[in-house]
Enzyme design. Sequence first.
Site, PDB file in Angstrom:
ATOM      1  N   ASP A   1       0.813  -1.228   0.000  1.00 60.33           N
ATOM      2  CA  ASP A   1       0.000   0.000   0.000  1.00 60.33           C
ATOM      3  C   ASP A   1       0.841   1.270   0.000  1.00 60.33           C
ATOM      4  O   ASP A   1       0.421   2.296   0.528  1.00 60.33           O
ATOM      5  CB  ASP A   1      -0.946   0.039   1.222  1.00 60.33           C
ATOM      6  N   GLU A   2       2.005   1.241  -0.596  1.00 60.73           N
ATOM      7  CA  GLU A   2       2.886   2.425  -0.593  1.00 60.73           C
ATOM      8  C   GLU A   2       2.498   3.441  -1.656  1.00 60.73           C
ATOM      9  O   GLU A   2       3.089   4.516  -1.736  1.00 60.73           O
ATOM     10  CB  GLU A   2       4.352   2.007  -0.830  1.00 60.73           C
ATOM     11  N   GLY A   3       1.524   3.076  -2.486  1.00 59.07           N
ATOM     12  CA  GLY A   3       1.170   3.972  -3.594  1.00 59.07           C
ATOM     13  C   GLY A   3       1.809   3.502  -4.898  1.00 59.07           C
ATOM     14  O   GLY A   3       1.974   4.274  -5.833  1.00 59.07           O
ATOM     15  N   LYS A   4       2.136   2.196  -4.945  1.00 58.80           N
ATOM     16  CA  LYS A   4       2.733   1.642  -6.177  1.00 58.80           C
ATOM     17  C   LYS A   4       1.805   1.830  -7.363  1.00 58.80           C
ATOM     18  O   LYS A   4       2.252   2.061  -8.470  1.00 58.80           O
ATOM     19  CB  LYS A   4       2.974   0.128  -6.026  1.00 58.80           C
TER      20      LYS A   4
ATOM     21  N   GLY B   1      -4.527  -4.629  -4.911  1.00 61.21           N
ATOM     22  CA  GLY B   1      -5.618  -3.926  -5.577  1.00 61.21           C
ATOM     23  C   GLY B   1      -5.379  -2.446  -5.597  1.00 61.21           C
ATOM     24  O   GLY B   1      -4.829  -1.893  -4.656  1.00 61.21           O
ATOM     25  N   HIS B   2      -5.732  -1.828  -6.690  1.00 63.09           N
ATOM     26  CA  HIS B   2      -5.758  -0.377  -6.695  1.00 63.09           C
ATOM     27  C   HIS B   2      -6.727   0.118  -7.749  1.00 63.09           C
ATOM     28  O   HIS B   2      -7.105  -0.607  -8.659  1.00 63.09           O
ATOM     29  CB  HIS B   2      -4.360   0.212  -6.856  1.00 63.09           C
ATOM     30  N   THR B   3      -7.099   1.370  -7.560  1.00 56.72           N
ATOM     31  CA  THR B   3      -8.055   1.980  -8.484  1.00 56.72           C
ATOM     32  C   THR B   3      -7.287   2.948  -9.358  1.00 56.72           C
ATOM     33  O   THR B   3      -6.505   3.751  -8.867  1.00 56.72           O
ATOM     34  CB  THR B   3      -9.100   2.777  -7.674  1.00 56.72           C
TER      35      THR B   3
ATOM     36  N   THR C   1      -6.087 -11.413   3.344  1.00 53.00           N
ATOM     37  CA  THR C   1      -7.176 -10.804   2.578  1.00 53.00           C
ATOM     38  C   THR C   1      -8.299 -11.808   2.287  1.00 53.00           C
ATOM     39  O   THR C   1      -9.283 -11.466   1.660  1.00 53.00           O
ATOM     40  CB  THR C   1      -6.640 -10.248   1.241  1.00 53.00           C
TER      41      THR C   1
ATOM     42  N   GLN D   1       2.454  -6.133  -3.182  1.00 53.34           N
ATOM     43  CA  GLN D   1       2.791  -6.075  -1.745  1.00 53.34           C
ATOM     44  C   GLN D   1       4.129  -5.336  -1.542  1.00 53.34           C
ATOM     45  O   GLN D   1       4.393  -4.422  -2.284  1.00 53.34           O
ATOM     46  CB  GLN D   1       2.792  -7.477  -1.107  1.00 53.34           C
TER      47      GLN D   1
ATOM     48  N   ARG E   1      -6.004   1.034   7.942  1.00 54.99           N
ATOM     49  CA  ARG E   1      -4.588   0.636   8.022  1.00 54.99           C
ATOM     50  C   ARG E   1      -3.968   1.166   9.302  1.00 54.99           C
ATOM     51  O   ARG E   1      -4.316   2.255   9.762  1.00 54.99           O
ATOM     52  CB  ARG E   1      -3.830   1.204   6.830  1.00 54.99           C
TER      53      ARG E   1
ATOM     54  N   LYS F   1       3.103  10.402  -0.851  1.00 56.27           N
ATOM     55  CA  LYS F   1       2.260  10.969   0.206  1.00 56.27           C
ATOM     56  C   LYS F   1       3.003  11.926   1.140  1.00 56.27           C
ATOM     57  O   LYS F   1       2.699  11.985   2.334  1.00 56.27           O
ATOM     58  CB  LYS F   1       1.590   9.839   0.989  1.00 56.27           C
TER      59      LYS F   1
ATOM     60  N   ASP G   1       2.700  15.021   1.192  1.00 60.44           N
ATOM     61  CA  ASP G   1       1.747  16.054   1.612  1.00 60.44           C
ATOM     62  C   ASP G   1       0.927  15.648   2.838  1.00 60.44           C
ATOM     63  O   ASP G   1       0.380  16.507   3.524  1.00 60.44           O
ATOM     64  CB  ASP G   1       0.798  16.396   0.454  1.00 60.44           C
TER      65      ASP G   1
ATOM     66  N   GLY H   1       0.509  14.137  -4.225  1.00 60.78           N
ATOM     67  CA  GLY H   1      -0.951  14.133  -4.314  1.00 60.78           C
ATOM     68  C   GLY H   1      -1.398  12.912  -5.073  1.00 60.78           C
ATOM     69  O   GLY H   1      -0.581  12.234  -5.705  1.00 60.78           O
TER      70      GLY H   1
HETATM   71  P1  IMP Z   1      -2.537 -12.681   2.054  1.00 62.68           P
HETATM   72  O1  IMP Z   1      -1.598 -12.178   1.004  1.00 62.68           O
HETATM   73  O2  IMP Z   1      -3.986 -12.450   1.717  1.00 62.68           O
HETATM   74  O3  IMP Z   1      -2.271 -14.091   2.465  1.00 62.68           O
HETATM   75  O4  IMP Z   1      -2.282 -11.800   3.382  1.00 62.68           O
HETATM   76  C1  IMP Z   1      -1.087 -11.898   4.135  1.00 62.68           C
HETATM   77  C2  IMP Z   1      -0.669 -10.554   4.710  1.00 62.68           C
HETATM   78  O5  IMP Z   1      -0.282  -9.685   3.656  1.00 62.68           O
HETATM   79  C3  IMP Z   1      -1.786  -9.808   5.452  1.00 62.68           C
HETATM   80  O6  IMP Z   1      -1.221  -9.064   6.514  1.00 62.68           O
HETATM   81  C4  IMP Z   1      -2.340  -8.861   4.403  1.00 62.68           C
HETATM   82  O7  IMP Z   1      -2.963  -7.735   4.980  1.00 62.68           O
HETATM   83  C5  IMP Z   1      -1.058  -8.489   3.666  1.00 62.68           C
HETATM   84  N1  IMP Z   1      -1.294  -8.087   2.278  1.00 62.68           N
HETATM   85  C6  IMP Z   1      -1.542  -8.895   1.226  1.00 62.68           C
HETATM   86  N2  IMP Z   1      -1.687  -8.180   0.111  1.00 62.68           N
HETATM   87  C7  IMP Z   1      -1.493  -6.893   0.448  1.00 62.68           C
HETATM   88  C8  IMP Z   1      -1.468  -5.669  -0.305  1.00 62.68           C
HETATM   89  O8  IMP Z   1      -1.631  -5.626  -1.522  1.00 62.68           O
HETATM   90  N3  IMP Z   1      -1.231  -4.543   0.423  1.00 62.68           N
HETATM   91  C9  IMP Z   1      -0.983  -4.566   1.767  1.00 62.68           C
HETATM   92  N4  IMP Z   1      -0.989  -5.680   2.492  1.00 62.68           N
HETATM   93  C10 IMP Z   1      -1.241  -6.832   1.833  1.00 62.68           C
END
Ligand code: IMP
Length: 454
Positions: free
Chosen positions: A19-22, A46-48, A135, A230, A311, A337, A339, A422
Amino acid sequence: MESNQQPGSLTVIGGQWGDEGKGKIVDLLSARVAAAIRYNGGNNAGHTVKFADRHFALHFIPSGIIHPQVRCYMGSWMVIDPKELLGEIDSLQDQGIDVMRRLFLSERATIILPTHRALDGAREAARGAGSIGTTKRGIGPAYQDRAQRRALTATLLTDPKRFGERAVQVMTAHNRELELLYDAEPVGLDTARDELEAAAARLAPLVTEIGPKILEHLTHQEPVLFEGAQGVMLDLFQGTYPFVTSSSCLPGAAAISCGIPVQTLGPTVGVMKAYVTRVGGGPFPTELTNAAGDHLRKRGNEFGTTTGRPRRCGWFDAAAARFAARVGGLDGIALTKLDVLDDLDEIQVAVGYRHPDGTIITEPPSDLEKLATLDPVYETLPGWRSNTAGTLEIESLPAQARAYISFLERQVGVPVVLVSTGPRRKETFALGDSNLASTLRRLAGGLDQPIQKR
Ligand code: IMP
């Protein structure tokens, strides 16, 4: 390092806990590449992507798909849920994106079955307070089957009947486990089989040996973007195990996933937020469970795109970032991020961890019980208390923000080559006059500002 690297290829990975903003960075850099490749994970990511007035939710497919000239590949280290992938394809096609002729799926990728999802949920429930916070998309159970050598691979999608038969065999074993070990509802096999066969028939045209196709792009010196899902700290082997995902989030995994020589990989950009977030369980040394943490969550809109979970938020952890830079071989950092820190009087950065006996270490230990006994060693920097949102050049940032960026660079030992101020694509600038910064400027296309020197 850059001189003998393949000029055409660039890898972008997460440098923290995901979730770093990739998504935004990859989207920005996809504008002028010939190929975009996802190489690990599945729809746990996932991202939009916002494009004109349209929104696209992407979980499996590289965001390059939005650009009509980009060919998109999904590597063998990915786990694919056929029904979910089809849903993503349909939604893109409904919005006028031509997907089927430009998307390629490695025939060696692992299939996520409905029973993998059920097992993910049942195992998490059984872990109770020690849950990983997955997830629940079936990611771990699918990779487990791969390691156990009973997983089905995407090549079977080209023979839907055989795929259906094999899937039923594996799902029968899963159902036994669901009932006997977890006292959970088994998955209805007839419906599951019908759905899997129908999905296979539609996905079959995408299935191929992707390595030679990717090598062809590289041979023709066409720019290729590998995107890791990730982040380093969630890597199965180098992350905060067992609170990690089940695949490798490191750049070398791109070569393995695609079946191409590791020497063809170019420089790596690690995306890092100007602070840190984490979803799910596991250690987080700089976590803020106070008003400052709430402020970051609210100002940074820190709620998961895939699961909607809030988060956990905390200060930038330079010790973890140093580790990520080492194991990820980062050539540059894309700092996102910035800002979000605008309103703060003071900003803290962890520069190491202190043992109870007073000794200080500069990288996180692998033993999580040991990590729990350590205290972050903070340095406090002055905040800038002014608006940086949308700033497009380093000179226009307040002196304290520039000092913050330089401090992070010194602590991590890697230059910041891209700064995001931003959520919009344009709210980004490349920094410095390195080859990597020039490549980023070229790929981003829209980033036509003059070179930002320091
Ligand atoms: P899994 O990948 O669903 O098995 O989740 C394992 C761990 O990785 C959990 O702590 C999830 O929240 C984290 N995680 C999996 N995918 C992401 C992602 O895209 N962003 C942030 N955390 C993730």
